[in-house]
Scaffold this motif. Structure first.
Motif, PDB file in Angstrom:
ATOM      1  N   LEU A  51      22.491   8.166  21.164  1.00  0.00           N
ATOM      2  CA  LEU A  51      21.044   8.380  21.158  1.00  0.00           C
ATOM      3  C   LEU A  51      20.623   9.481  20.192  1.00  0.00           C
ATOM      4  N   GLU A  52      21.489  10.478  19.997  1.00  0.00           N
ATOM      5  CA  GLU A  52      21.123  11.561  19.087  1.00  0.00           C
ATOM      6  C   GLU A  52      21.017  11.070  17.649  1.00  0.00           C
ATOM      7  N   ILE A  53      21.760  10.025  17.305  1.00  0.00           N
ATOM      8  CA  ILE A  53      21.655   9.404  15.980  1.00  0.00           C
ATOM      9  C   ILE A  53      20.444   8.468  15.932  1.00  0.00           C
ATOM     10  N   MET A  54      20.274   7.677  16.976  1.00  0.00           N
ATOM     11  CA  MET A  54      19.231   6.660  17.004  1.00  0.00           C
ATOM     12  C   MET A  54      17.831   7.260  16.966  1.00  0.00           C
ATOM     13  N   THR A  55      17.670   8.451  17.562  1.00  0.00           N
ATOM     14  CA  THR A  55      16.330   9.038  17.663  1.00  0.00           C
ATOM     15  C   THR A  55      15.968   9.944  16.498  1.00  0.00           C
ATOM     16  N   ASP A  56      16.931  10.284  15.654  1.00  0.00           N
ATOM     17  CA  ASP A  56      16.638  11.128  14.480  1.00  0.00           C
ATOM     18  C   ASP A  56      16.464  10.209  13.272  1.00  0.00           C
ATOM     19  N   THR A  57      15.251   9.736  13.074  1.00  0.00           N
ATOM     20  CA  THR A  57      14.994   8.741  12.026  1.00  0.00           C
ATOM     21  C   THR A  57      14.789   9.356  10.651  1.00  0.00           C
ATOM     22  N   ILE A  58      14.910  10.668  10.545  1.00  0.00           N
ATOM     23  CA  ILE A  58      14.806  11.324   9.237  1.00  0.00           C
ATOM     24  C   ILE A  58      16.201  11.595   8.683  1.00  0.00           C
ATOM     25  N   ALA A  59      16.965  12.432   9.374  1.00  0.00           N
ATOM     26  CA  ALA A  59      18.318  12.739   8.907  1.00  0.00           C
ATOM     27  C   ALA A  59      19.236  11.523   9.006  1.00  0.00           C
ATOM     28  N   ASN A  60      18.958  10.664   9.987  1.00  0.00           N
ATOM     29  CA  ASN A  60      19.816   9.502  10.216  1.00  0.00           C
ATOM     30  C   ASN A  60      19.070   8.188   9.989  1.00  0.00           C
ATOM     31  N   ALA A  61      18.192   8.189   9.005  1.00  0.00           N
ATOM     32  CA  ALA A  61      17.461   6.956   8.682  1.00  0.00           C
ATOM     33  C   ALA A  61      18.408   5.817   8.329  1.00  0.00           C
ATOM     34  N   ALA A 100      25.342  -3.451  18.016  1.00  0.00           N
ATOM     35  CA  ALA A 100      25.926  -2.165  18.411  1.00  0.00           C
ATOM     36  C   ALA A 100      26.721  -1.578  17.252  1.00  0.00           C
ATOM     37  N   LEU A 101      26.770  -0.260  17.200  1.00  0.00           N
ATOM     38  CA  LEU A 101      27.463   0.441  16.111  1.00  0.00           C
ATOM     39  C   LEU A 101      28.355   1.526  16.707  1.00  0.00           C
ATOM     40  N   GLY A 102      29.655   1.418  16.473  1.00  0.00           N
ATOM     41  CA  GLY A 102      30.632   2.300  17.094  1.00  0.00           C
ATOM     42  C   GLY A 102      30.371   3.781  16.884  1.00  0.00           C
ATOM     43  N   ALA A 103      30.558   4.553  17.973  1.00  0.00           N
ATOM     44  CA  ALA A 103      30.498   6.022  17.941  1.00  0.00           C
ATOM     45  C   ALA A 103      29.121   6.575  17.588  1.00  0.00           C
ATOM     46  N   LYS A 104      28.085   5.774  17.704  1.00  0.00           N
ATOM     47  CA  LYS A 104      26.731   6.235  17.386  1.00  0.00           C
ATOM     48  C   LYS A 104      25.897   6.224  18.663  1.00  0.00           C
ATOM     49  N   ILE A 164      20.637  -2.501  26.127  1.00  0.00           N
ATOM     50  CA  ILE A 164      21.145  -1.258  25.574  1.00  0.00           C
ATOM     51  C   ILE A 164      21.988  -0.520  26.599  1.00  0.00           C
ATOM     52  N   MET A 165      23.067   0.095  26.127  1.00  0.00           N
ATOM     53  CA  MET A 165      23.913   0.964  26.944  1.00  0.00           C
ATOM     54  C   MET A 165      24.462   2.046  26.014  1.00  0.00           C
ATOM     55  N   VAL A 166      24.066   3.297  26.238  1.00  0.00           N
ATOM     56  CA  VAL A 166      24.415   4.346  25.281  1.00  0.00           C
ATOM     57  C   VAL A 166      24.219   5.706  25.942  1.00  0.00           C
ATOM     58  N   THR A 167      24.691   6.756  25.299  1.00  0.00           N
ATOM     59  CA  THR A 167      24.448   8.122  25.757  1.00  0.00           C
ATOM     60  C   THR A 167      24.261   9.009  24.535  1.00  0.00           C
ATOM     61  N   SER A 168      24.225  10.320  24.743  1.00  0.00           N
ATOM     62  CA  SER A 168      24.047  11.274  23.642  1.00  0.00           C
ATOM     63  C   SER A 168      25.135  12.331  23.713  1.00  0.00           C
TER      64      SER A 168
END
Length: 438
Positions: free
Chosen positions: A136-146, A130-134, A172-176
């Motif tokens: 689904l919007e970060i996890m799913t953008d594999t270009i800008a947030n590679a 797990a990574l703090g403050a990150k 997994i437990m997360v939101t966007s």
């Protein structure tokens, strides 16, 4: 030189301290109920036109076809080496956590309990990724947030001596953050869309991933209104996060092509509920008795979403109890004869060959791709033959066994459908089993 992942964590920690060190905590402990009814209690009742329950049609019980597939897929979890090859002696079955700090903090407590339990699978490698403050919007953008995957998650796994090819189970437990717009059912549906976008990414990052267990947030009614994450946590946002998981799993069960989990063209792992963590504050769930106490379970300066040590223990134990007691997860989570090759004590035990040899095929029926296992073997020569219904030989395998257990990949996808027989001879013992290729 500081690694990029470590630098980001340091910067986030400094940002957090600078942002909130002079802010008085404003937990809303008076908001000890929201009037909402948990999914597991709602069941066949409705919330804004939608039936409750964890699974379709208001049920808390997984539909049998999905359950049966989950059982078969659990049997496909095997110890793998760093390149993803079967390795019974030194291989690992990777089980990781993904999400933000809300997931990671509780998972650490779960891991502490699981690592001390001698009844847990000795091949299982549990890692908190797990990574703090990150979100689904970060996890799913594999270009800008590679960087999220390449510089943080995969690096963390390697530093924990677990490769991406060994990861086979995820909780997994997360939101966007960008999709938190308190409008029903737009928000939970949009979070579900994000989860669906994530699934093929998970398969790309972890090619041997078999199962994902997803949980929604716990109670958010105590959230600090001055905190930047308030809208993501405050009710009904946390409650709706649980509906997102329900919608996701229902999509897969109902055959959403974007969530197909079987065949060479699969788009997702098999998905099911992890532990259900939401309860209406101090008002206990009827089904499981769960409740959340503001002063006991939440950190005074935690924004209403970071738990106290007691709260982390509570949630960690809920995660542990779920996997400890899950019928589907038991095959890979608990120590059983499939995993004795990873147990150094068992290898030297004089009792290891006291049972008669036994052969199993999973899944059965199958499409020609799967595994078969033989346990309670004697050290020595092992010959395996596979014959079709006409008695014609379609597969042979010869080896020397040193342990009492072997698992062999099944690869008959180019053969005709029908009934096949696996015959094995181990020294003076001969046995067989039939399976269906469909």
């Amino acid at each position: 030189m500081i690694a990029m992942g470590a630098l980001r964590r340091l910067c986030f920690g400094l940002f957090f301290l600078l942002s909130f060190s002079h802010t008085k905590a404003q937990l809303q402990c008076d908001n000890d109920t929201s009037g909402l009814k948990s999914l597991i209690d709602l069941q066949y009742g409705k919330y804004l036109g939608f039936k409750g329950g964890l699974y379709p049609d208001g049920s808390n019980i997984m539909p049998y076809p999905h359950f049966a597939d989950g059982m078969n897929i659990s049997r496909q979890v095997v110890p793998l080496d760093a390149d993803g090859n079967l390795d019974l002696l030194e291989g690992k079955a990777g089980f990781i956590c993904l999400g933000a700090s809300t997931a990671g903090n509780a998972f650490n407590h779960f891991k502490t309990v699981a690592d001390l339990d001698p009844e847990i699978n000795p091949c299982l490698k549990i890692v908190n990724a797990a990574l703090g403050a990150k979100g689904l919007e970060i996890m799913t953008d594999t270009i800008a947030n590679a960087w999220y995957w390449d510089d943080d998650i995969l690096v963390d796994l390697e530093n924990s001596n677990l490769s991406r090819y060994q990861v086979q189970i995820i909780w997994i437990m997360v939101t966007s953050r960008v999709d938190t717009l308190l409008y029903w059912p737009y928000q939970p549906r949009r979070i579900t869309d994000r989860y669906e976008e994530l699934m093929p990414i998970l398969l790309a990052k972890f090619p041997n991933l078999k199962q994902v267990y997803a949980s929604g947030f716990n109670y958010g009614g105590y959230a600090d209104p001055t905190h930047e994450f308030f809208n993501m946590i405050n009710e009904p946002a946390s409650y709706w996060n649980n509906w997102s998981i329900k919608f996701l799993i229902e999509r897969q069960i109902n055959g959403d092509p974007g969530l197909k989990y079987a065949g060479v063209d699969r788009k997702a792992p098999w998905i099911a509920w992890g532990p259900h963590l939401w309860a209406d504050g101090m008002r206990k769930n009827y089904v499981d008795g769960l409740f959340w106490n503001c002063t006991a379970d939440y950190k005074p300066d935690g924004g209403g979403y970071h738990l106290s040590n007691d709260g982390k223990d509570k949630e960690g134990n809920l995660i542990y109890d779920f996997f400890r007691n899950s019928i589907v997860a038991a095959d890979w989570f608990l120590y059983n004869p499939r995993w004795t090759s990873c147990d150094p004590d068992f290898r030297t035990s004089e009792l290891k060959n006291t049972d008669k040899p036994e052969i199993k095929v999973f899944p059965n029926p199958n499409n020609g791709i799967g595994y078969f296992e033989i346990q309670h073997l004697e050290a020595g020569k092992l010959e395996i033959l596979i014959e079709n219904a006409l008695g014609q030989l379609v597969y042979t395998y010869n080896t020397q066994v040193e342990n009492d257990y072997i698992i062999v990949p099944l690869s008959l996808e180019n053969n005709a459908k029908g009934i096949y027989n696996i015959v094995f001879q181990n020294n003076n013992t001969r046995n067989s089993i039939s399976f269906i290729l469909q």
